[in-house]
Design a protein around this motif. Structure first.
Motif, PDB file in Angstrom:
ATOM      1  N   UNK A 263      59.184  19.022 -30.610  1.00  0.00           N
ATOM      2  CA  UNK A 263      60.447  18.664 -29.984  1.00  0.00           C
ATOM      3  C   UNK A 263      60.476  19.140 -28.544  1.00  0.00           C
ATOM      4  N   UNK A 264      61.167  18.351 -27.701  1.00  0.00           N
ATOM      5  CA  UNK A 264      61.098  18.583 -26.268  1.00  0.00           C
ATOM      6  C   UNK A 264      61.901  19.786 -25.822  1.00  0.00           C
ATOM      7  N   UNK A 265      62.840  20.274 -26.639  1.00  0.00           N
ATOM      8  CA  UNK A 265      63.677  21.354 -26.145  1.00  0.00           C
ATOM      9  C   UNK A 265      62.978  22.704 -26.151  1.00  0.00           C
ATOM     10  N   UNK A 266      61.759  22.794 -26.674  1.00  0.00           N
ATOM     11  CA  UNK A 266      61.015  24.054 -26.646  1.00  0.00           C
ATOM     12  C   UNK A 266      59.837  24.000 -25.689  1.00  0.00           C
ATOM     13  N   UNK A 267      59.592  22.873 -25.037  1.00  0.00           N
ATOM     14  CA  UNK A 267      58.403  22.735 -24.218  1.00  0.00           C
ATOM     15  C   UNK A 267      58.444  23.620 -22.979  1.00  0.00           C
ATOM     16  N   UNK A 268      59.576  23.673 -22.294  1.00  0.00           N
ATOM     17  CA  UNK A 268      59.640  24.426 -21.055  1.00  0.00           C
ATOM     18  C   UNK A 268      59.381  25.902 -21.298  1.00  0.00           C
ATOM     19  N   UNK A 269      59.902  26.445 -22.384  1.00  0.00           N
ATOM     20  CA  UNK A 269      59.648  27.849 -22.684  1.00  0.00           C
ATOM     21  C   UNK A 269      58.175  28.137 -22.864  1.00  0.00           C
ATOM     22  N   UNK A 270      57.459  27.270 -23.572  1.00  0.00           N
ATOM     23  CA  UNK A 270      56.024  27.465 -23.753  1.00  0.00           C
ATOM     24  C   UNK A 270      55.277  27.259 -22.446  1.00  0.00           C
ATOM     25  N   UNK A 271      55.697  26.274 -21.655  1.00  0.00           N
ATOM     26  CA  UNK A 271      55.025  26.016 -20.384  1.00  0.00           C
ATOM     27  C   UNK A 271      55.159  27.190 -19.422  1.00  0.00           C
ATOM     28  N   UNK A 272      56.268  27.901 -19.493  1.00  0.00           N
ATOM     29  CA  UNK A 272      56.490  29.059 -18.622  1.00  0.00           C
ATOM     30  C   UNK A 272      55.899  30.343 -19.188  1.00  0.00           C
ATOM     31  N   UNK A 273      55.273  30.269 -20.354  1.00  0.00           N
ATOM     32  CA  UNK A 273      54.664  31.461 -20.948  1.00  0.00           C
ATOM     33  C   UNK A 273      55.652  32.412 -21.575  1.00  0.00           C
ATOM     34  N   UNK A 274      56.813  31.907 -22.000  1.00  0.00           N
ATOM     35  CA  UNK A 274      57.813  32.743 -22.656  1.00  0.00           C
ATOM     36  C   UNK A 274      57.488  32.814 -24.137  1.00  0.00           C
ATOM     37  N   UNK A 275      57.475  34.016 -24.740  1.00  0.00           N
ATOM     38  CA  UNK A 275      57.224  34.103 -26.180  1.00  0.00           C
ATOM     39  C   UNK A 275      58.245  33.305 -26.961  1.00  0.00           C
ATOM     40  N   UNK A 276      57.852  32.851 -28.145  1.00  0.00           N
ATOM     41  CA  UNK A 276      58.752  32.047 -28.965  1.00  0.00           C
ATOM     42  C   UNK A 276      60.048  32.787 -29.214  1.00  0.00           C
ATOM     43  N   UNK A 277      61.134  32.068 -29.021  1.00  0.00           N
ATOM     44  CA  UNK A 277      62.442  32.684 -29.202  1.00  0.00           C
ATOM     45  C   UNK A 277      62.771  32.791 -30.667  1.00  0.00           C
ATOM     46  N   UNK A 278      63.818  33.578 -30.955  1.00  0.00           N
ATOM     47  CA  UNK A 278      64.308  33.624 -32.315  1.00  0.00           C
ATOM     48  C   UNK A 278      64.250  34.978 -32.940  1.00  0.00           C
ATOM     49  N   UNK A 279      63.563  35.961 -32.356  1.00  0.00           N
ATOM     50  CA  UNK A 279      63.418  37.255 -33.006  1.00  0.00           C
ATOM     51  C   UNK A 279      63.641  38.340 -31.972  1.00  0.00           C
ATOM     52  N   UNK A 280      64.681  39.108 -32.161  1.00  0.00           N
ATOM     53  CA  UNK A 280      64.982  40.189 -31.233  1.00  0.00           C
ATOM     54  C   UNK A 280      64.338  41.496 -31.648  1.00  0.00           C
ATOM     55  N   UNK A 281      63.836  41.575 -32.874  1.00  0.00           N
ATOM     56  CA  UNK A 281      63.112  42.750 -33.354  1.00  0.00           C
ATOM     57  C   UNK A 281      61.761  42.270 -33.847  1.00  0.00           C
TER      58      UNK A 281
END
Length: 464
Positions: A263-281
């Motif tokens: 899905x396209x709404x997660x592409x920018x985060x991966x392209x910028x090298x941001x770790x997968x969201x969803x887990x704060x611990x």
């Protein structure tokens, strides 16, 4: 040779036209590849139509050279074959001028986003029209004064003004590019701008040389044939080098065929090298989900959020949850990393905030305008008010229906199974063989004590 030099249709002319057609096909393939192969949704706004206009302008420029310099054998007795249509309008406002204007608009966007840290103060299509206006005025003046001869050659008096207009637009592109050259872009935007400047300068240089050769050696058929063929071939090659997807579509080159279904709404985060969201611990919680907990607290749990977003998508109302996940990725970017925060903020605005966006969220007009008119795209609380409104909206609508849905029932069952597995694992540890502190302290060489050795040693103590 003299006949084909005047009327066109020489073998070299057909070779040059074939190369021009091939370059147009390659441009279309390069522009459509991400959408056809990788199934990337067509973006709205300038991200798509600026690229499309550049392809059209490239085609117009090549076609204007073919028609104006007489590559094909036809007579100029019809209005559609007029020199002023091809050598003035298609080469100027609809060709080279439109191509340079699109690049200037892209450079202007980069300047406002990364130097001023704000959205451009004027809409892209309005700014493009203003930038293109001098070309339109100049073409109208040429059309009224009729300075071209029957072979579409311009009188010497008009050469300097025409070349000056071309050079002026290159200078404007150099100015905007120089203003953003200190920015460390993530997708080679600066490199592409400099390449566009180099290609533009080469186009003008080749055009001037070819024109002078055609003008001075107008009675030499060989010079006429070679100069126009070289002009068309070099323009085709330079247009391929000029055109690039990276400024408007930075993610297209980062995707492979194995990722086309993501899905396209997660592409920018991966392209910028941001770790997968969803887990704060670092580890998932094994506690059961309590419906009495605040929704914003529950959304920090990845298991709950995954179940909640599946339920929201099934109700065709998942934009708010996806927006929340995007903000989690944005929060993982350091505050002092302005470039990556601007990339992510612009992606969120284009996807969720801009009116008519693909996943536009339901927020108030006041809140939307605060974001669109922000003076700092890298501000850490840019989307705070929007998030608060969406949390309240989710509490009133989605949350009440979620607790009675099958998605929550499934989540409860999975949580109970994980809790049971965790308790079983803990109990197995409680009943496992352990070493006493006395044995460990009495063993200065830290020898391993297996359960068999311990049982045999205890048996010897009993026999004594």
């Amino acid at each position: 040779m003299e006949i084909c030099a005047v009327r066109g249709g020489c073998p070299s002319d057909y070779v040059a036209v074939s190369i021009a057609i091939l370059s147009v096909i390659l441009l279309l393939v390069q522009a459509g590849f991400p959408y056809v192969i990788h199934k990337i949704p067509r973006p709205k706004g300038s991200g798509f139509w600026l690229v499309a206009i550049q392809v059209i302008a490239s085609f117009n420029l090549l076609l204007s050279i073919v028609m104006a310099l007489g590559f094909l054998r036809f007579r100029r007795k019809h209005w559609w074959s007029s020199c002023y249509i091809w050598a003035v309008w298609f080469e100027g406002p609809l060709g080279f001028g439109l191509l340079l204007s699109c690049r200037i608009v892209q450079a202007f966007q980069l300047y406002n986003l990364f130097v001023k840290r704000r959205l451009p103060p004027i809409r892209s299509f309005i700014f493009l029209t203003l930038v293109l206006l001098p070309w339109i005025v100049g073409s109208a003046i040429l059309h009224l004064n009729k300075p071209l001869n029957h072979r579409c050659h311009m009188k010497t008096l008009w050469i300097i003004p025409v070349i000056s207009v071309h050079a002026l637009y290159i200078a404007a592109l150099v100015g905007f590019t120089g203003a953003v050259q200190h920015i460390e872009f993530r997708f080679h935007e600066l490199k592409d701008l400099w390449r566009g400047i180099l290609v533009s300068a080469c186009c003008i240089g080749i055009w001037v040389v070819a024109y002078i050769l055609n003008e001075i050696h107008e009675d030499s058929p060989l010079v006429q044939i070679i100069s126009r063929s070289v002009l068309l071939i070099m323009t085709s090659i330079l247009l391929l080098a000029f055109f690039s997807m990276s400024i408007s579509q930075p993610l297209a080159s980062l995707l492979s065929s194995t990722k086309k279904d993501q899905q396209d709404y997660t592409m920018m985060g991966r392209a910028l090298g941001i770790p997968d969201s969803g887990l704060l611990v670092q580890q998932e919680s094994t506690q059961s989900i309590d419906p009495n907990e605040p929704l914003d607290k529950l959304l920090t749990d990845r298991r709950f959020r995954q179940s909640f977003v599946e339920f929201a998508d099934s109700c065709l109302a998942g934009e708010s949850v996806h927006f929340y996940e995007e903000l989690l990725q944005l929060d993982k970017i350091p505050v002092d990393d302005h470039v990556r925060r601007i990339y992510m903020a612009r992606h969120i605005i284009d996807t969720y905030i801009t009116p008519g966006a693909t996943m536009e969220v339901n927020i108030s007009h006041r809140c939307r305008q605060e974001i669109l008119s922000t003076p700092d795209l890298a501000h850490p609380e840019l989307f705070k008010n929007a998030l608060n409104e969406l949390i309240q909206l989710m509490k009133m609508n989605l949350a009440n229906d979620y607790w009675s849905s099958t998605f929550f029932m499934k989540l409860k069952e999975e949580a109970m199974m994980k809790t049971a597995d965790y308790e079983l694992e803990q109990s197995s540890w409680n009943y496992s063989h352990r070493l006493s502190s006395v044995h460990c302290a009495d063993d200065p060489f830290h020898q391993e004590h297996s359960p068999s050795k311990l049982s045999s040693s205890s048996h010897e103590v009993e026999l004594q």
